[in-house]
Design a protein around this motif. Structure first.
Motif, mmCIF file in Angstrom:
data_model
loop_
_atom_site.group_PDB
_atom_site.id
_atom_site.type_symbol
_atom_site.label_atom_id
_atom_site.label_comp_id
_atom_site.label_asym_id
_atom_site.label_seq_id
_atom_site.Cartn_x
_atom_site.Cartn_y
_atom_site.Cartn_z
ATOM 1 N N ASN A 77 0.830 -1.210 0.000
ATOM 2 C CA ASN A 77 0.000 0.000 0.000
ATOM 3 C C ASN A 77 0.862 1.257 0.000
ATOM 4 O O ASN A 77 2.022 1.235 0.411
ATOM 5 C CB ASN A 77 -0.907 0.025 1.244
ATOM 6 N N CYS A 78 0.262 2.351 -0.423
ATOM 7 C CA CYS A 78 0.867 3.672 -0.269
ATOM 8 C C CYS A 78 0.978 3.925 1.240
ATOM 9 O O CYS A 78 0.253 3.334 2.029
ATOM 10 C CB CYS A 78 -0.054 4.696 -0.934
ATOM 11 N N SER A 79 1.863 4.853 1.661
ATOM 12 C CA SER A 79 2.011 5.093 3.110
ATOM 13 C C SER A 79 0.726 5.659 3.734
ATOM 14 O O SER A 79 0.570 5.629 4.948
ATOM 15 C CB SER A 79 3.188 6.031 3.386
ATOM 16 N N CYS A 80 -0.206 6.136 2.914
ATOM 17 C CA CYS A 80 -1.493 6.624 3.445
ATOM 18 C C CYS A 80 -2.392 5.453 3.844
ATOM 19 O O CYS A 80 -3.427 5.649 4.474
ATOM 20 C CB CYS A 80 -2.203 7.521 2.434
ATOM 21 N N GLY A 81 -1.988 4.234 3.485
ATOM 22 C CA GLY A 81 -2.736 3.046 3.882
ATOM 23 C C GLY A 81 -3.622 2.472 2.787
ATOM 24 O O GLY A 81 -4.186 1.388 2.933
ATOM 25 N N GLN A 86 -6.003 3.218 -5.577
ATOM 26 C CA GLN A 86 -7.158 3.834 -4.889
ATOM 27 C C GLN A 86 -6.741 5.047 -4.058
ATOM 28 O O GLN A 86 -7.588 5.742 -3.486
ATOM 29 C CB GLN A 86 -7.821 2.805 -3.981
ATOM 30 N N CYS A 87 -5.441 5.303 -3.978
ATOM 31 C CA CYS A 87 -4.945 6.451 -3.223
ATOM 32 C C CYS A 87 -5.286 7.722 -4.004
ATOM 33 O O CYS A 87 -5.109 7.777 -5.218
ATOM 34 C CB CYS A 87 -3.429 6.316 -3.041
ATOM 35 N N GLU A 88 -5.784 8.732 -3.294
ATOM 36 C CA GLU A 88 -6.249 9.960 -3.977
ATOM 37 C C GLU A 88 -5.106 10.645 -4.727
ATOM 38 O O GLU A 88 -5.310 11.232 -5.777
ATOM 39 C CB GLU A 88 -6.877 10.930 -2.974
ATOM 40 N N PHE A 89 -3.899 10.541 -4.183
ATOM 41 C CA PHE A 89 -2.753 11.201 -4.812
ATOM 42 C C PHE A 89 -2.266 10.438 -6.043
ATOM 43 O O PHE A 89 -2.200 10.971 -7.150
ATOM 44 C CB PHE A 89 -1.627 11.366 -3.790
ATOM 45 N N TRP A 90 -1.929 9.161 -5.836
ATOM 46 C CA TRP A 90 -1.342 8.394 -6.944
ATOM 47 C C TRP A 90 -2.328 8.157 -8.094
ATOM 48 O O TRP A 90 -1.928 8.098 -9.256
ATOM 49 C CB TRP A 90 -0.762 7.071 -6.437
ATOM 50 N N SER A 91 -3.616 8.012 -7.776
ATOM 51 C CA SER A 91 -4.578 7.803 -8.868
ATOM 52 C C SER A 91 -4.591 9.029 -9.786
ATOM 53 O O SER A 91 -4.714 8.906 -11.004
ATOM 54 C CB SER A 91 -5.964 7.480 -8.324
ATOM 55 N N ASP A 277 1.786 11.754 4.162
ATOM 56 C CA ASP A 277 2.663 11.413 3.036
ATOM 57 C C ASP A 277 1.955 10.397 2.121
ATOM 58 O O ASP A 277 1.118 9.637 2.571
ATOM 59 C CB ASP A 277 3.960 10.750 3.521
ATOM 60 N N HIS A 278 2.355 10.433 0.868
ATOM 61 C CA HIS A 278 1.934 9.371 -0.056
ATOM 62 C C HIS A 278 3.211 8.785 -0.643
ATOM 63 O O HIS A 278 3.554 9.033 -1.798
ATOM 64 C CB HIS A 278 1.035 9.931 -1.150
ATOM 65 N N THR A 279 3.941 8.058 0.203
ATOM 66 C CA THR A 279 5.226 7.537 -0.249
ATOM 67 C C THR A 279 5.145 6.041 -0.552
ATOM 68 O O THR A 279 4.347 5.313 0.030
ATOM 69 C CB THR A 279 6.334 7.788 0.794
HETATM 70 ZN ZN LIG Z 1 -1.538 7.525 -0.720
#
Ligand SMILES: [Zn+2]
Length: 318
Positions: A77-81, A86-91, A277-279
């Motif tokens: 998963n992204c560090s946002c969980g 489905q992550c708002e940033f990476w999508s 973060d979105h790492t």
């Molecule tokens: Zn994220």
């Protein structure tokens, strides 16, 4: 005389244009290091600058989307969980970029003898390194990475992106991305500490049965490859930082990085912690808030391994 004046005018106009263009280009600050050397710590510390967006290990992005390779511990998963797609940033970042040919990892043979020799002697190291990155597949990956970096810059509105992918050959490859400037930080650490930490991690994960000596030699080889890449890219765009100095005097080391790469100074954090973060990827311990301090837990191990300790000291100096 008239022509001469026009020539001078055009010359200056071209210089000014180039200067402005270079200024506007997004800068990617890429961290080169071995595993277990504090790259996640440095990445996290850099993420506290208001000018920087830190994305973690971009090379691992595809693996995290496909849930393959390193990352099982946090279910990729992204560090946002959230899962990357489905992550708002990476999508948002991946919209219009992600397709069947999506690849973010440069591939190379770690034990390429030629590369190894060239990194020791520096003879032909440039052409050997170029050969490694100039495969058809790697060229395609460079194009994908260029698009990803551009999207990261546009969406975050930051001038600097930190990528802690670590891999030195990946670092060299991204210098071919046409729309970005690349700056490299080589984060070094005592090879004895790296060796101890790798062995400890492998034991926990039951992933490898490599012996201490073999691990030390491998870590030394890796250091030589990093060195060859740093030499290749040149002093102007690179800085060498040691993990020990970073953990002991974080403010001083961050100031050095800021001065070198044209960032505004900012206050060094006291803790390593994730804030919104979105790492992608990083050390498994990154989810806990921790005081920034040097990890010297490796020292006891070498009290019982005198030969290895001596060899490690020699390798450190080479
Ligand atoms: Zn994220």
């Amino acid at each position: 005389m008239y022509y001469k004046e026009i020539y001078i005018l055009v010359y200056f106009a071209a210089n000014i244009f180039e200067h402005l263009y270079m200024q506007e280009k997004l800068t990617v600050i890429y961290i080169i290091s071995d595993r277990r050397s504090g790259s996640t710590l440095l990445e996290n510390m850099l993420s506290k600058s208001r000018e920087i967006l830190s994305v973690g290990e971009l090379a691992m992005l595809k693996g995290h989307i496909y849930k393959e390779g390193p990352g099982e511990l946090w279910n990729w998963n992204c560090s946002c969980g959230k899962p990357v797609m489905q992550c708002e940033f990476w999508s948002k970042v991946l919209k219009g970029i992600y397709d069947d040919n999506f690849e973010t990892k440069i591939t190379w043979q770690y034990k390429s003898v030629q590369l190894l020799l060239s990194s020791f002697t520096s003879i032909n190291s440039k052409s050997t390194l170029q050969k490694l990155i100039n495969t058809k597949r790697n060229k395609q990956t460079v194009q994908v990475l260029n698009e990803v970096y551009k999207a990261l810059g546009n969406i975050s509105d930051k001038k600097f992106i930190v990528d802690s992918s670590k891999d030195p050959i990946q670092a060299l490859a991204i210098t071919k991305c046409v729309d970005i400037n690349v700056k490299l930080i080589w984060l070094t650490r005592d090879l004895r500490a790296i060796t101890f930490s790798k062995l400890k991690r492998w034991k926990q994960n039951k992933r490898s049965d490599k012996k201490p000596l073999e691990t030390l030699i491998d870590s030394f080889r890796y250091k030589k490859v990093c060195n060859a890449v740093i030499k290749n890219v040149g002093e102007k765009n690179t800085i060498k930082i040691s993990y020990e100095a970073l953990a002991e005097k974080p403010q001083q080391q961050l100031d050095n990085i800021c001065a070198k790469f044209g960032l505004a100074d900012y206050q060094a954090p006291e803790y390593m912690e994730l804030n919104n973060d979105h790492t992608i990827a990083g050390t498994p311990g990154r989810f806990e808030k921790k005081v920034i301090a040097a990890d010297n837990s490796w020292k006891d191990f070498y009290k019982q391994h005198a030969m290895l300790n001596a060899l490690g000291k020699v390798f450190n100096a080479l």
